[in-house]
Design a protein around this motif. Structure first.
Motif, PDB file in Angstrom:
ATOM      1  N   ILE A   1       9.550  30.087  42.012  1.00  0.00           N
ATOM      2  CA  ILE A   1       8.872  31.263  41.454  1.00  0.00           C
ATOM      3  C   ILE A   1       8.826  32.384  42.487  1.00  0.00           C
ATOM      4  O   ILE A   1       9.078  33.548  42.159  1.00  0.00           O
ATOM      5  CB  ILE A   1       7.457  30.886  40.976  1.00  0.00           C
ATOM      6  N   SER A   2       8.552  32.056  43.736  1.00  0.00           N
ATOM      7  CA  SER A   2       8.514  33.066  44.800  1.00  0.00           C
ATOM      8  C   SER A   2       9.869  33.731  44.972  1.00  0.00           C
ATOM      9  O   SER A   2       9.956  34.956  45.124  1.00  0.00           O
ATOM     10  CB  SER A   2       8.090  32.436  46.120  1.00  0.00           C
ATOM     11  N   LEU A   3      10.921  32.959  44.960  1.00  0.00           N
ATOM     12  CA  LEU A   3      12.265  33.505  45.093  1.00  0.00           C
ATOM     13  C   LEU A   3      12.614  34.402  43.910  1.00  0.00           C
ATOM     14  O   LEU A   3      13.205  35.472  44.088  1.00  0.00           O
ATOM     15  CB  LEU A   3      13.291  32.380  45.229  1.00  0.00           C
ATOM     16  N   LEU A   4      12.235  33.999  42.719  1.00  0.00           N
ATOM     17  CA  LEU A   4      12.502  34.821  41.534  1.00  0.00           C
ATOM     18  C   LEU A   4      11.746  36.143  41.587  1.00  0.00           C
ATOM     19  O   LEU A   4      12.308  37.198  41.263  1.00  0.00           O
ATOM     20  CB  LEU A   4      12.134  34.059  40.266  1.00  0.00           C
ATOM     21  N   ILE A   5      10.481  36.108  41.992  1.00  0.00           N
ATOM     22  CA  ILE A   5       9.705  37.347  42.107  1.00  0.00           C
ATOM     23  C   ILE A   5      10.346  38.271  43.137  1.00  0.00           C
ATOM     24  O   ILE A   5      10.507  39.471  42.904  1.00  0.00           O
ATOM     25  CB  ILE A   5       8.238  37.037  42.460  1.00  0.00           C
ATOM     26  N   PHE A   6      10.718  37.729  44.288  1.00  0.00           N
ATOM     27  CA  PHE A   6      11.367  38.507  45.343  1.00  0.00           C
ATOM     28  C   PHE A   6      12.669  39.118  44.834  1.00  0.00           C
ATOM     29  O   PHE A   6      12.923  40.315  44.998  1.00  0.00           O
ATOM     30  CB  PHE A   6      11.619  37.590  46.540  1.00  0.00           C
ATOM     31  N   PHE A   7      13.499  38.323  44.188  1.00  0.00           N
ATOM     32  CA  PHE A   7      14.796  38.772  43.700  1.00  0.00           C
ATOM     33  C   PHE A   7      14.645  39.835  42.615  1.00  0.00           C
ATOM     34  O   PHE A   7      15.320  40.867  42.644  1.00  0.00           O
ATOM     35  CB  PHE A   7      15.576  37.564  43.178  1.00  0.00           C
ATOM     36  N   ILE A   8      13.734  39.619  41.669  1.00  0.00           N
ATOM     37  CA  ILE A   8      13.521  40.574  40.577  1.00  0.00           C
ATOM     38  C   ILE A   8      12.973  41.892  41.112  1.00  0.00           C
ATOM     39  O   ILE A   8      13.391  42.969  40.679  1.00  0.00           O
ATOM     40  CB  ILE A   8      12.609  39.968  39.504  1.00  0.00           C
ATOM     41  N   PHE A   9      12.038  41.831  42.068  1.00  0.00           N
ATOM     42  CA  PHE A   9      11.485  43.053  42.652  1.00  0.00           C
ATOM     43  C   PHE A   9      12.585  43.908  43.270  1.00  0.00           C
ATOM     44  O   PHE A   9      12.662  45.116  43.030  1.00  0.00           O
ATOM     45  CB  PHE A   9      10.421  42.704  43.702  1.00  0.00           C
TER      46      PHE A   9
ATOM     47  N   LEU B   1      15.824  43.770  42.717  1.00  0.00           N
ATOM     48  CA  LEU B   1      16.756  44.243  41.690  1.00  0.00           C
ATOM     49  C   LEU B   1      16.209  45.482  40.994  1.00  0.00           C
ATOM     50  O   LEU B   1      16.944  46.455  40.762  1.00  0.00           O
ATOM     51  CB  LEU B   1      17.012  43.147  40.658  1.00  0.00           C
ATOM     52  N   LEU B   2      14.923  45.448  40.656  1.00  0.00           N
ATOM     53  CA  LEU B   2      14.307  46.617  40.018  1.00  0.00           C
ATOM     54  C   LEU B   2      14.279  47.818  40.962  1.00  0.00           C
ATOM     55  O   LEU B   2      14.532  48.956  40.537  1.00  0.00           O
ATOM     56  CB  LEU B   2      12.890  46.283  39.547  1.00  0.00           C
ATOM     57  N   LEU B   3      14.002  47.584  42.216  1.00  0.00           N
ATOM     58  CA  LEU B   3      14.003  48.672  43.193  1.00  0.00           C
ATOM     59  C   LEU B   3      15.402  49.256  43.354  1.00  0.00           C
ATOM     60  O   LEU B   3      15.575  50.477  43.385  1.00  0.00           O
ATOM     61  CB  LEU B   3      13.492  48.156  44.536  1.00  0.00           C
ATOM     62  N   PHE B   4      16.404  48.394  43.414  1.00  0.00           N
ATOM     63  CA  PHE B   4      17.798  48.827  43.506  1.00  0.00           C
ATOM     64  C   PHE B   4      18.186  49.649  42.279  1.00  0.00           C
ATOM     65  O   PHE B   4      18.798  50.711  42.389  1.00  0.00           O
ATOM     66  CB  PHE B   4      18.687  47.588  43.639  1.00  0.00           C
ATOM     67  N   TRP B   5      17.783  49.184  41.101  1.00  0.00           N
ATOM     68  CA  TRP B   5      18.070  49.903  39.854  1.00  0.00           C
ATOM     69  C   TRP B   5      17.389  51.267  39.853  1.00  0.00           C
ATOM     70  O   TRP B   5      17.990  52.270  39.472  1.00  0.00           O
ATOM     71  CB  TRP B   5      17.613  49.060  38.663  1.00  0.00           C
ATOM     72  N   TRP B   6      16.113  51.329  40.312  1.00  0.00           N
ATOM     73  CA  TRP B   6      15.387  52.591  40.322  1.00  0.00           C
ATOM     74  C   TRP B   6      16.045  53.592  41.274  1.00  0.00           C
ATOM     75  O   TRP B   6      16.143  54.780  40.954  1.00  0.00           O
ATOM     76  CB  TRP B   6      13.933  52.373  40.731  1.00  0.00           C
ATOM     77  N   VAL B   7      16.493  53.130  42.422  1.00  0.00           N
ATOM     78  CA  VAL B   7      17.113  54.025  43.401  1.00  0.00           C
ATOM     79  C   VAL B   7      18.379  54.657  42.835  1.00  0.00           C
ATOM     80  O   VAL B   7      18.622  55.848  43.021  1.00  0.00           O
ATOM     81  CB  VAL B   7      17.411  53.263  44.709  1.00  0.00           C
TER      82      VAL B   7
END
Length: 65
Positions: free
Chosen positions: A21-29, A31-37
């Motif tokens: 779960i920790s890895l998924l939260i880290f990865f999703i965060f 990815l969303l930051l990369f998408w926003w940039v």
């Protein structure tokens, strides 16, 4: 020291899900930051990047007394 923690965690049922779960939260965060940039508007980025450079009339930071 790690063997004390590892020994206690091995006795808990279902504890293996927490690192996943920790890895998924880290990865999703990130990815969303990369998408926003990459989807942010250039005008917004330019406006926000110039905020520290704007002079304020009421600031006393540059006044020598």
């Amino acid at each position: 020291m790690l063997k004390f923690v590892k020994g206690n965690l091995e006795n808990i049922d279902g504890v293996a899900i927490y690192p996943i779960i920790s890895l998924l939260i880290f990865f999703i965060f990130f990815l969303l930051l990369f998408w926003w940039v990459f989807t942010a508007k250039k005008a917004y980025i330019k406006e926000v990047s110039n905020i520290p450079l704007e002079n304020e009339d009421n600031s006393n930071h540059n006044n020598i007394v």
